[in-house]
Motif scaffolding. Structure first.
Motif, PDB file in Angstrom:
ATOM      1  N   ALA A   1       0.824  -1.213   0.000  1.00 10.47           N
ATOM      2  CA  ALA A   1       0.000   0.000   0.000  1.00 10.47           C
ATOM      3  C   ALA A   1       0.857   1.261   0.000  1.00 10.47           C
ATOM      4  O   ALA A   1       0.472   2.281  -0.589  1.00 10.47           O
ATOM      5  CB  ALA A   1      -0.930  -0.005   1.213  1.00 10.47           C
ATOM      6  N   LEU A   2       2.018   1.220   0.660  1.00 16.37           N
ATOM      7  CA  LEU A   2       2.890   2.395   0.679  1.00 16.37           C
ATOM      8  C   LEU A   2       3.346   2.784  -0.721  1.00 16.37           C
ATOM      9  O   LEU A   2       3.441   3.970  -1.059  1.00 16.37           O
ATOM     10  CB  LEU A   2       4.107   2.127   1.567  1.00 16.37           C
ATOM     11  CG  LEU A   2       3.867   2.137   3.076  1.00 16.37           C
ATOM     12  CD1 LEU A   2       5.108   1.671   3.819  1.00 16.37           C
ATOM     13  CD2 LEU A   2       3.463   3.537   3.547  1.00 16.37           C
ATOM     14  N   PHE A   3       3.618   1.782  -1.572  1.00 17.84           N
ATOM     15  CA  PHE A   3       4.030   2.071  -2.947  1.00 17.84           C
ATOM     16  C   PHE A   3       2.838   2.389  -3.839  1.00 17.84           C
ATOM     17  O   PHE A   3       2.926   3.241  -4.716  1.00 17.84           O
ATOM     18  CB  PHE A   3       4.813   0.885  -3.515  1.00 17.84           C
ATOM     19  CG  PHE A   3       6.129   0.659  -2.847  1.00 17.84           C
ATOM     20  CD1 PHE A   3       7.224   1.452  -3.155  1.00 17.84           C
ATOM     21  CD2 PHE A   3       6.293  -0.331  -1.901  1.00 17.84           C
ATOM     22  CE1 PHE A   3       8.448   1.259  -2.539  1.00 17.84           C
ATOM     23  CE2 PHE A   3       7.503  -0.527  -1.276  1.00 17.84           C
ATOM     24  CZ  PHE A   3       8.587   0.262  -1.594  1.00 17.84           C
ATOM     25  N   GLN A   4       1.723   1.690  -3.603  1.00 23.21           N
ATOM     26  CA  GLN A   4       0.570   1.889  -4.482  1.00 23.21           C
ATOM     27  C   GLN A   4      -0.195   3.165  -4.156  1.00 23.21           C
ATOM     28  O   GLN A   4      -0.680   3.859  -5.063  1.00 23.21           O
ATOM     29  CB  GLN A   4      -0.370   0.681  -4.366  1.00 23.21           C
ATOM     30  CG  GLN A   4      -1.580   0.759  -5.282  1.00 23.21           C
ATOM     31  CD  GLN A   4      -2.452  -0.475  -5.152  1.00 23.21           C
ATOM     32  OE1 GLN A   4      -2.083  -1.456  -4.528  1.00 23.21           O
ATOM     33  NE2 GLN A   4      -3.638  -0.419  -5.752  1.00 23.21           N
TER      34      GLN A   4
ATOM     35  N   GLU B   1      -1.722   9.124  -0.655  1.00 21.09           N
ATOM     36  CA  GLU B   1      -3.124   8.947  -0.226  1.00 21.09           C
ATOM     37  C   GLU B   1      -3.127   8.133   1.072  1.00 21.09           C
ATOM     38  O   GLU B   1      -3.463   6.947   1.082  1.00 21.09           O
ATOM     39  CB  GLU B   1      -3.931   8.233  -1.310  1.00 21.09           C
ATOM     40  CG  GLU B   1      -3.994   8.994  -2.624  1.00 21.09           C
ATOM     41  CD  GLU B   1      -4.722   8.204  -3.699  1.00 21.09           C
ATOM     42  OE1 GLU B   1      -5.741   8.713  -4.211  1.00 21.09           O
ATOM     43  OE2 GLU B   1      -4.297   7.074  -3.996  1.00 21.09           O
ATOM     44  N   PRO B   2      -2.768   8.750   2.161  1.00 23.12           N
ATOM     45  CA  PRO B   2      -2.561   7.985   3.404  1.00 23.12           C
ATOM     46  C   PRO B   2      -3.815   7.315   3.938  1.00 23.12           C
ATOM     47  O   PRO B   2      -3.716   6.340   4.687  1.00 23.12           O
ATOM     48  CB  PRO B   2      -2.047   9.061   4.384  1.00 23.12           C
ATOM     49  CG  PRO B   2      -2.503  10.358   3.821  1.00 23.12           C
ATOM     50  CD  PRO B   2      -2.495  10.193   2.334  1.00 23.12           C
ATOM     51  N   TRP B   3      -5.001   7.813   3.585  1.00 26.12           N
ATOM     52  CA  TRP B   3      -6.214   7.180   4.114  1.00 26.12           C
ATOM     53  C   TRP B   3      -6.371   5.759   3.615  1.00 26.12           C
ATOM     54  O   TRP B   3      -6.903   4.910   4.328  1.00 26.12           O
ATOM     55  CB  TRP B   3      -7.433   8.034   3.744  1.00 26.12           C
ATOM     56  CG  TRP B   3      -7.522   8.409   2.296  1.00 26.12           C
ATOM     57  CD1 TRP B   3      -8.111   7.704   1.304  1.00 26.12           C
ATOM     58  CD2 TRP B   3      -6.983   9.585   1.687  1.00 26.12           C
ATOM     59  NE1 TRP B   3      -7.984   8.340   0.107  1.00 26.12           N
ATOM     60  CE2 TRP B   3      -7.300   9.515   0.301  1.00 26.12           C
ATOM     61  CE3 TRP B   3      -6.273  10.689   2.165  1.00 26.12           C
ATOM     62  CZ2 TRP B   3      -6.927  10.510  -0.599  1.00 26.12           C
ATOM     63  CZ3 TRP B   3      -5.903  11.673   1.262  1.00 26.12           C
ATOM     64  CH2 TRP B   3      -6.225  11.589  -0.098  1.00 26.12           C
ATOM     65  N   TRP B   4      -5.891   5.465   2.390  1.00 23.47           N
ATOM     66  CA  TRP B   4      -5.970   4.092   1.893  1.00 23.47           C
ATOM     67  C   TRP B   4      -4.990   3.189   2.635  1.00 23.47           C
ATOM     68  O   TRP B   4      -5.278   2.017   2.893  1.00 23.47           O
ATOM     69  CB  TRP B   4      -5.680   4.056   0.390  1.00 23.47           C
ATOM     70  CG  TRP B   4      -6.765   4.645  -0.442  1.00 23.47           C
ATOM     71  CD1 TRP B   4      -6.712   5.789  -1.173  1.00 23.47           C
ATOM     72  CD2 TRP B   4      -8.085   4.126  -0.620  1.00 23.47           C
ATOM     73  NE1 TRP B   4      -7.906   6.031  -1.807  1.00 23.47           N
ATOM     74  CE2 TRP B   4      -8.785   5.007  -1.477  1.00 23.47           C
ATOM     75  CE3 TRP B   4      -8.758   3.013  -0.134  1.00 23.47           C
ATOM     76  CZ2 TRP B   4     -10.094   4.809  -1.855  1.00 23.47           C
ATOM     77  CZ3 TRP B   4     -10.071   2.804  -0.515  1.00 23.47           C
ATOM     78  CH2 TRP B   4     -10.727   3.690  -1.365  1.00 23.47           C
TER      79      TRP B   4
ATOM     80  N   ALA C   1      -4.305  -1.091   6.881  1.00 22.51           N
ATOM     81  CA  ALA C   1      -3.892  -1.483   8.229  1.00 22.51           C
ATOM     82  C   ALA C   1      -5.103  -1.822   9.090  1.00 22.51           C
ATOM     83  O   ALA C   1      -5.061  -2.759   9.906  1.00 22.51           O
ATOM     84  CB  ALA C   1      -3.073  -0.364   8.869  1.00 22.51           C
ATOM     85  N   ALA C   2      -6.204  -1.086   8.905  1.00 22.46           N
ATOM     86  CA  ALA C   2      -7.415  -1.322   9.699  1.00 22.46           C
ATOM     87  C   ALA C   2      -8.007  -2.696   9.419  1.00 22.46           C
ATOM     88  O   ALA C   2      -8.605  -3.316  10.314  1.00 22.46           O
ATOM     89  CB  ALA C   2      -8.449  -0.238   9.426  1.00 22.46           C
ATOM     90  N   VAL C   3      -7.861  -3.198   8.197  1.00 22.00           N
ATOM     91  CA  VAL C   3      -8.381  -4.526   7.860  1.00 22.00           C
ATOM     92  C   VAL C   3      -7.762  -5.580   8.772  1.00 22.00           C
ATOM     93  O   VAL C   3      -8.461  -6.450   9.323  1.00 22.00           O
ATOM     94  CB  VAL C   3      -8.097  -4.846   6.380  1.00 22.00           C
ATOM     95  CG1 VAL C   3      -8.348  -6.332   6.092  1.00 22.00           C
ATOM     96  CG2 VAL C   3      -8.966  -3.988   5.476  1.00 22.00           C
TER      97      VAL C   3
END
Length: 379
Positions: free
Chosen positions: A260-263, A267-270, A275-277
Motif C-alpha cells: 500500500a505504501l508504494f501503491q 493517499e494515506p487514508w488508503w 492497516a485497519a483490515v
C-alpha cells in the motif's frame, strides 16, 4: 509380557512407522491428506447419521459437497492466484528498485559513501536483485517444465478424495477395530490418552482450520475491495498462516502495508484502511473466532508449533508439514501424561507414591495448581 518388553515392542512399532513415512514420503502424501480430511469431516457424517442417514449416504453427501466446493475453488481461485503470483514475480524487481531509491534518498544525508557506486547499500541491492531474478526464473521454469510435480499434483487431486471417501465411510468401524488391538491391561489408559489427543486435535485442527478459512476469506475480500495489488494472494496467505497466533495478521499486515505504501503513496487514508483490515481481523479472531471455534488452551504453544513445523518440514518435506501438528499435539499430551505420572511417583513425592484416586493426592494436586496460578492454597 513385562512392562519393559511392551515398551520395546511399542518403540519398535513407532520406529517402523517413522521409517516407513520417511522412505515413502512421496507416495503417502495423498493417503495422509485423505485421512486428515476424513478425520476433519467425521463429526459431520456422525451428525447426519443421527438425523437418520445411513453411513454410506452421509459419507456420499459430505464428500459430494467437499468435492463440489473444491472444484469451484479450483475453477475460480486457482487462475486468479496463478495470475497474481506471476505479477508478483514480475513486479518484485521494480519494488526492490523503489526501496533502494527510497533508502538512498534518506542515506545520502547521513552516509553518502554507502549509496555511491560500489557502496555497501548499492552492492547489497544489486546482489539481492540478481538473486530475485534468478529465483523468479527458476520458479517459472519449474512451474512450466515440472512434469513430475504435475503428476504428483494430479495424483493428489485424484487419489485424495477417493481415500477420504473410504476412510470416512469406515472411520467408526476402523476405530472399533483398533480398540480391539489394544493390550487389555492398558486399554483404559490408552483410551484416555487417545481421547486427550483427539480433544487437542479437535480443538486445534478443526477449529483453527475453520478460523484460517474465515480470516483468509475476510482478508482477501477486504483487500480486493480496497483495490490493493495482489490483495487476494496476500489475504489468503495471511489466513493460511493464521494457525500460528498473531503471525498471520503480522505478516499479512506487513506485506499489505508495504504494498500500500508504494501503491497509495500520497493517499494515506488508503494505507490506514489497509492497516485497519488486519486490526479488525485480529480483534475478531482473538475475541470471537478463536474462543468459540478453538476454545481455551489446547496445549500447543506457538513456539512449539513453529518448531514442529520447521523440524518435520525439514526432515520429511510436505509430508512432514502434514503430520507436524497432530504429532506435536500427541507429543504434548504424552508429555503431560508423563509429568502427571512423575508427580504421582516417589521421585517427586519423596516418599510413598500416591495413587491417582487417593484424596491426599487430589488435594495436593489442586494445591499445586493453585500455587502455579499464584493463588493462596485452600486449607
Amino acid at each position: 509380557m513385562g512392562l519393559g518388553e511392551q515398551a520395546r515392542w511399542w518403540g519398535l512399532a513407532l520406529l517402523a512407522l517413522a521409517l516407513f513415512l520417511w522412505l515413502f514420503s512421496g507416495a503417502v502424501t495423498p493417503f495422509l491428506a485423505g485421512m486428515a480430511i476424513a478425520y476433519f469431516l467425521d463429526p459431520v457424517a456422525d451428525r447426519l447419521e443421527r438425523r437418520g442417514f445411513s453411513r454410506l449416504a452421509a459419507t456420499a453427501a459430505v464428500m459430494g459437497l467437499v468435492v463440489l466446493a473444491a472444484i469451484m475453488a479450483i475453477l475460480v481461485l486457482v487462475p486468479v492466484l496463478i495470475d497474481q503470483f506471476a505479477r508478483v514475480v514480475r513486479a518484485t524487481p521494480d519494488y526492490l528498485v523503489a526501496i533502494q531509491q527510497f533508502l538512498e534518498g534518506g542515506m545520502e544525508r547521513y552516509a553518502p559513501a554507502a549509496v555511491t557506486e560500489g557502496g555497501l547499500l548499492a552492492t547489497a541491492f544489486d546482489n539481492l536483485e540478481t538473486q530475485v531474478k534468478n529465483a523468479s526464473g527458476k520458479i517459472v521454469e519449474s512451474i512450466y517444465s515440472g512434469g513430475v510435480a504435475v503428476i504428483d499434483f494430479l495424483g493428489l487431486v485424484i487419489i485424495t478424495p477417493v481415500v477420504a471417501f473410504y476412510m470416512l465411510l469406515d472411520w467408526d468401524r476402523m476405530i472399533d477395530e483398533i480398540d480391539h488391538w489394544l493390550p487389555r491391561r492398558h486399554a483404559p489408559m490408552i483410551r484416555r490418552i487417545a481421547g486427550d489427543i483427539d480433544g487437542v486435535l479437535a480443538g486445534f485442527v478443526r477449529g483453527q482450520l475453520t478460523v484460517c478459512i474465515i480470516l483468509g476469506g475476510f482478508y482477501a475480500v477486504a483487500l480486493l475491495a480496497l483495490g490493493l495489488n495482489f490483495g487476494i494472494l496476500v489475504g489468503l496467505f495471511a489466513g493460511l498462516i493464521s494457525f500460528i497466533p498473531f503471525v498471520g495478521s503480522l505478516v499479512g499486515g506487513a506485506l499489505s502495508i508495504g504494498i500500500a505504501l508504494f501503491q497509495f503513496w500520497g493517499e494515506p487514508w488508503w494505507i490506514v484502511a489497509v492497516a485497519a483490515v488486519f486490526l479488525v481481523g485480529q480483534a475478531v479472531e482473538g475475541n470471537y473466532l478463536t474462543p468459540r471455534l478453538v476454545g481455551g488452551s489446547v496445549g500447543l504453544h506457538p513456539v512449539w508449533l513453529m518448531f514442529a513445523l520447521s523440524a518435520f518440514g525439514a526432515a520429511m518435506g510436505f509430508v512432514g508439514l502434514l503430520i507436524a501438528v497432530p504429532t506435536a499435539a500427541a507429543i504434548g499430551v504424552l508429555a503431560r501424561f508423563a509429568l502427571e505420572q512423575y508427580r504421582q511417583g516417589r521421585l517427586y513425592q519423596g516418599g510413598e507414591a500416591l495413587l491417582p484416586d487417593d484424596p491426599d493426592h487430589e488435594r495436593d494436586h489442586e494445591r499445586d495448581h493453585e500455587r502455579d496460578r499464584g493463588r493462596r492454597p485452600a486449607e
